[in-house]
Structures are given as C-alpha cells and as structure tokens.
Scaffold this motif. Structure first.
Motif, PDB file in Angstrom:
ATOM      1  N   GLY A  30       0.817  -1.202   0.000  1.00  0.00           N
ATOM      2  CA  GLY A  30       0.000   0.000   0.000  1.00  0.00           C
ATOM      3  C   GLY A  30       0.856   1.259   0.000  1.00  0.00           C
ATOM      4  O   GLY A  30       2.006   1.262  -0.437  1.00  0.00           O
ATOM      5  N   THR A  31       0.306   2.344   0.504  1.00  0.00           N
ATOM      6  CA  THR A  31       1.025   3.606   0.618  1.00  0.00           C
ATOM      7  C   THR A  31       1.759   3.650   1.948  1.00  0.00           C
ATOM      8  O   THR A  31       1.445   2.885   2.878  1.00  0.00           O
ATOM      9  CB  THR A  31       0.073   4.793   0.496  1.00  0.00           C
ATOM     10  OG1 THR A  31      -0.975   4.649   1.482  1.00  0.00           O
ATOM     11  CG2 THR A  31      -0.543   4.843  -0.896  1.00  0.00           C
ATOM     12  N   ARG A  32       2.741   4.560   2.061  1.00  0.00           N
ATOM     13  CA  ARG A  32       3.570   4.567   3.262  1.00  0.00           C
ATOM     14  C   ARG A  32       4.012   5.982   3.607  1.00  0.00           C
ATOM     15  O   ARG A  32       4.326   6.784   2.734  1.00  0.00           O
ATOM     16  CB  ARG A  32       4.802   3.690   3.059  1.00  0.00           C
ATOM     17  CG  ARG A  32       5.741   3.618   4.262  1.00  0.00           C
ATOM     18  CD  ARG A  32       6.891   2.649   4.020  1.00  0.00           C
ATOM     19  NE  ARG A  32       7.877   3.166   3.096  1.00  0.00           N
ATOM     20  CZ  ARG A  32       9.173   3.331   3.383  1.00  0.00           C
ATOM     21  NH1 ARG A  32       9.642   2.994   4.576  1.00  0.00           N
ATOM     22  NH2 ARG A  32      10.004   3.804   2.488  1.00  0.00           N
ATOM     23  N   THR A  33       4.036   6.263   4.911  1.00  0.00           N
ATOM     24  CA  THR A  33       4.652   7.474   5.451  1.00  0.00           C
ATOM     25  C   THR A  33       5.816   7.036   6.323  1.00  0.00           C
ATOM     26  O   THR A  33       5.657   6.128   7.150  1.00  0.00           O
ATOM     27  CB  THR A  33       3.659   8.290   6.296  1.00  0.00           C
ATOM     28  OG1 THR A  33       2.588   8.734   5.462  1.00  0.00           O
ATOM     29  CG2 THR A  33       4.338   9.500   6.925  1.00  0.00           C
ATOM     30  N   TYR A  34       6.966   7.658   6.130  1.00  0.00           N
ATOM     31  CA  TYR A  34       8.146   7.290   6.911  1.00  0.00           C
ATOM     32  C   TYR A  34       8.595   8.463   7.770  1.00  0.00           C
ATOM     33  O   TYR A  34       8.625   9.605   7.324  1.00  0.00           O
ATOM     34  CB  TYR A  34       9.299   6.875   5.997  1.00  0.00           C
ATOM     35  CG  TYR A  34      10.562   6.524   6.762  1.00  0.00           C
ATOM     36  CD1 TYR A  34      10.623   5.365   7.526  1.00  0.00           C
ATOM     37  CD2 TYR A  34      11.667   7.366   6.746  1.00  0.00           C
ATOM     38  CE1 TYR A  34      11.760   5.038   8.243  1.00  0.00           C
ATOM     39  CE2 TYR A  34      12.814   7.046   7.462  1.00  0.00           C
ATOM     40  CZ  TYR A  34      12.861   5.890   8.204  1.00  0.00           C
ATOM     41  OH  TYR A  34      13.991   5.566   8.926  1.00  0.00           O
ATOM     42  N   ARG A  35       8.975   8.147   9.026  1.00  0.00           N
ATOM     43  CA  ARG A  35       9.520   9.172   9.923  1.00  0.00           C
ATOM     44  C   ARG A  35      10.661   8.549  10.725  1.00  0.00           C
ATOM     45  O   ARG A  35      10.491   7.518  11.367  1.00  0.00           O
ATOM     46  CB  ARG A  35       8.438   9.712  10.865  1.00  0.00           C
ATOM     47  CG  ARG A  35       8.916  10.863  11.747  1.00  0.00           C
ATOM     48  CD  ARG A  35       7.781  11.443  12.569  1.00  0.00           C
ATOM     49  NE  ARG A  35       6.885  12.245  11.776  1.00  0.00           N
ATOM     50  CZ  ARG A  35       7.052  13.545  11.528  1.00  0.00           C
ATOM     51  NH1 ARG A  35       8.125  14.176  12.028  1.00  0.00           N
ATOM     52  NH2 ARG A  35       6.171  14.221  10.813  1.00  0.00           N
ATOM     53  N   ASP A  36      11.822   9.218  10.675  1.00  0.00           N
ATOM     54  CA  ASP A  36      12.991   8.792  11.435  1.00  0.00           C
ATOM     55  C   ASP A  36      13.063   9.638  12.701  1.00  0.00           C
ATOM     56  O   ASP A  36      13.472  10.803  12.663  1.00  0.00           O
ATOM     57  CB  ASP A  36      14.257   8.958  10.595  1.00  0.00           C
ATOM     58  CG  ASP A  36      15.487   8.329  11.242  1.00  0.00           C
ATOM     59  OD1 ASP A  36      15.548   8.273  12.490  1.00  0.00           O
ATOM     60  OD2 ASP A  36      16.391   7.912  10.502  1.00  0.00           O
ATOM     61  N   LEU A  37      12.652   9.065  13.816  1.00  0.00           N
ATOM     62  CA  LEU A  37      12.553   9.811  15.064  1.00  0.00           C
ATOM     63  C   LEU A  37      13.911  10.120  15.673  1.00  0.00           C
ATOM     64  O   LEU A  37      14.009  11.017  16.520  1.00  0.00           O
ATOM     65  CB  LEU A  37      11.706   9.021  16.069  1.00  0.00           C
ATOM     66  CG  LEU A  37      10.267   8.753  15.638  1.00  0.00           C
ATOM     67  CD1 LEU A  37       9.589   7.820  16.632  1.00  0.00           C
ATOM     68  CD2 LEU A  37       9.481  10.048  15.495  1.00  0.00           C
ATOM     69  N   ALA A  38      14.947   9.400  15.268  1.00  0.00           N
ATOM     70  CA  ALA A  38      16.292   9.678  15.764  1.00  0.00           C
ATOM     71  C   ALA A  38      16.952  10.788  14.960  1.00  0.00           C
ATOM     72  O   ALA A  38      17.586  11.682  15.517  1.00  0.00           O
ATOM     73  CB  ALA A  38      17.141   8.418  15.727  1.00  0.00           C
ATOM     74  N   ALA A  39      16.794  10.752  13.641  1.00  0.00           N
ATOM     75  CA  ALA A  39      17.407  11.767  12.781  1.00  0.00           C
ATOM     76  C   ALA A  39      16.692  13.106  12.886  1.00  0.00           C
ATOM     77  O   ALA A  39      17.322  14.168  12.789  1.00  0.00           O
ATOM     78  CB  ALA A  39      17.407  11.292  11.327  1.00  0.00           C
ATOM     79  N   GLU A  40      15.380  13.063  13.073  1.00  0.00           N
ATOM     80  CA  GLU A  40      14.582  14.283  13.219  1.00  0.00           C
ATOM     81  C   GLU A  40      13.752  14.156  14.499  1.00  0.00           C
ATOM     82  O   GLU A  40      12.560  13.847  14.448  1.00  0.00           O
ATOM     83  CB  GLU A  40      13.685  14.489  12.012  1.00  0.00           C
ATOM     84  CG  GLU A  40      14.460  14.684  10.709  1.00  0.00           C
ATOM     85  CD  GLU A  40      13.548  14.942   9.534  1.00  0.00           C
ATOM     86  OE1 GLU A  40      12.614  15.752   9.690  1.00  0.00           O
ATOM     87  OE2 GLU A  40      13.763  14.333   8.480  1.00  0.00           O
ATOM     88  N   PRO A  41      14.364  14.410  15.652  1.00  0.00           N
ATOM     89  CA  PRO A  41      13.681  14.177  16.937  1.00  0.00           C
ATOM     90  C   PRO A  41      12.436  15.047  17.114  1.00  0.00           C
ATOM     91  O   PRO A  41      12.404  16.211  16.719  1.00  0.00           O
ATOM     92  CB  PRO A  41      14.750  14.552  17.972  1.00  0.00           C
ATOM     93  CG  PRO A  41      16.052  14.503  17.235  1.00  0.00           C
ATOM     94  CD  PRO A  41      15.738  14.890  15.827  1.00  0.00           C
TER      95      PRO A  41
END
Length: 203
Positions: A30-41
């Motif tokens: 399906g579709t996806r949203t990605y978030r890197d919580l370490a790189a962009e706290p």
C-alpha cells in the motif's frame, strides 16, 4: 489502499531494528509514510501540551477531529503545531510499524517523545494494527534470567492496549545483538544469528 506509518527510533544509522522494519516495509503493497525519530527528533511535551489534555478531559472530547477546538493560547497553538502533523500521520495509518531497540531495559527517548506528543485522554485507535520490530543486546524472553527486566515489550504492549485500545500488536525481536561486540557473549553469536534470521523471516 492500506496505509503504513513506518517509524524508526534507533540512534544507529545501521541497526538491527532498522533492518527489521526495512524488511517489513519492502513487502508492503500500500502507501507509506516514513519518519525517522532519531534523525529528526520530536520535541518533548511542555506545559501547553498538558493544558490541551486537561481541556479535552474537562470538555469530554474524545474525537481527534475536535482536539483543536480547545487550543486557545499562543503557547497552546505552538504546542498544537507540533502535535497536528504527527497525529495526522498516526490517524491515517492502517498499520503502524515501529522500530524500537531496547535501551536501558526500555525504549529510546526519541520514541517516548513521539508517543507523548500523539497520545491524549480516552483515545481509541481500535481499528489499527501495530508491528514492533525490536532489537535487544541480551535476551529477555520469558523464562530467561533477565525476563523480569523487560520494560521494553511489556511497556509497549501495555501502553498500546491501555491508551490506544489496540490488542492487535505483533512483536518481533532480534535478540543477543551485543554478541557482536561483547566478549562475554561471543560464544552465543550463533544464537544471535538464529534470532536475526528468525525475525527477518517472520517479518
């Protein structure tokens, strides 16, 4: 089309938990949203956030579509500007995939900050599913000597059920990852490899 919210929280750019979430995401159709919580706290919550929570309780508002109705002061508007996009991503998702290594028997601060920002009183996400891809330096499985120190899976399972009203949660862990670097665990590297392969296969 189902939508995936993919979160990573490991401080390591190349980590076991990131490898596991990447395996799951690679098979997502399906579709996806990605978030890197370490790189962009995500910022930690402040007093204005607590005021929003108090107002929601006082006004018996449980529908996220009406959370913004109680946001009034300039400080609350600043707090809500942080919450709004994070919450929108969570609400849009059908499945939430979280890469969550164990740090000091619990979860990374980066992940806890995100949880705090998107959690409000009497909130229900009952229709969603969660997949947690964990990595632990030792082994904390039931029946092992260190099982009682597991405030990692236990915390996330209890939190997701208790605050989000979600019981459809799948945990997959790569155990004994410290066997790569800790001489005392070197003899258990075979177990580490087997755990990693089993986790990748499960995902």
């Amino acid at each position: 089309m189902p939508h995936l919210l993919h979160l990573d929280s490991s401080a390591r750019r190349s980590s076991f938990s990131r490898e596991l979430t990447a395996r799951f995401a690679a098979g997502w159709t399906g579709t996806r949203t990605y978030r890197d919580l370490a790189a962009e706290p995500v910022p930690v919550i402040g007093e204005a956030w607590t005021e929003i929570c108090d107002a929601l309780l006082a006004n018996e508002i449980t529908d996220p579509a009406h959370y913004a109705d109680v946001v009034e002061t300039p400080e609350q508007k600043k707090a809500w500007a942080i919450v709004e996009p994070l919450l929108a991503e969570l609400l849009e998702a059908d499945v939430v995939l979280i890469g969550a290594p164990m740090y000091n028997f619990s979860i990374p601060a980066a992940l806890k900050a995100w949880i705090d920002q998107v959690t409000f009183p009497k909130m229900s996400l009952r229709t969603k599913k969660f997949v947690i891809a964990g990595a632990r330096g030792g082994t904390y499985a039931e029946g092992t000597p260190r099982a009682r120190f597991d405030h990692h899976e236990r915390y996330l399972r209890d939190f997701i059920a208790g605050h989000y009203d979600v019981t459809d949660v799948r945990f997959v862990h790569a155990e004994l990852t410290n066997a790569l670097v800790d001489p005392r665990l070197a003899e258990r590297d075979g177990e580490r490899k087997a755990s990693r392969e089993a986790a990748l296969k499960a995902l």
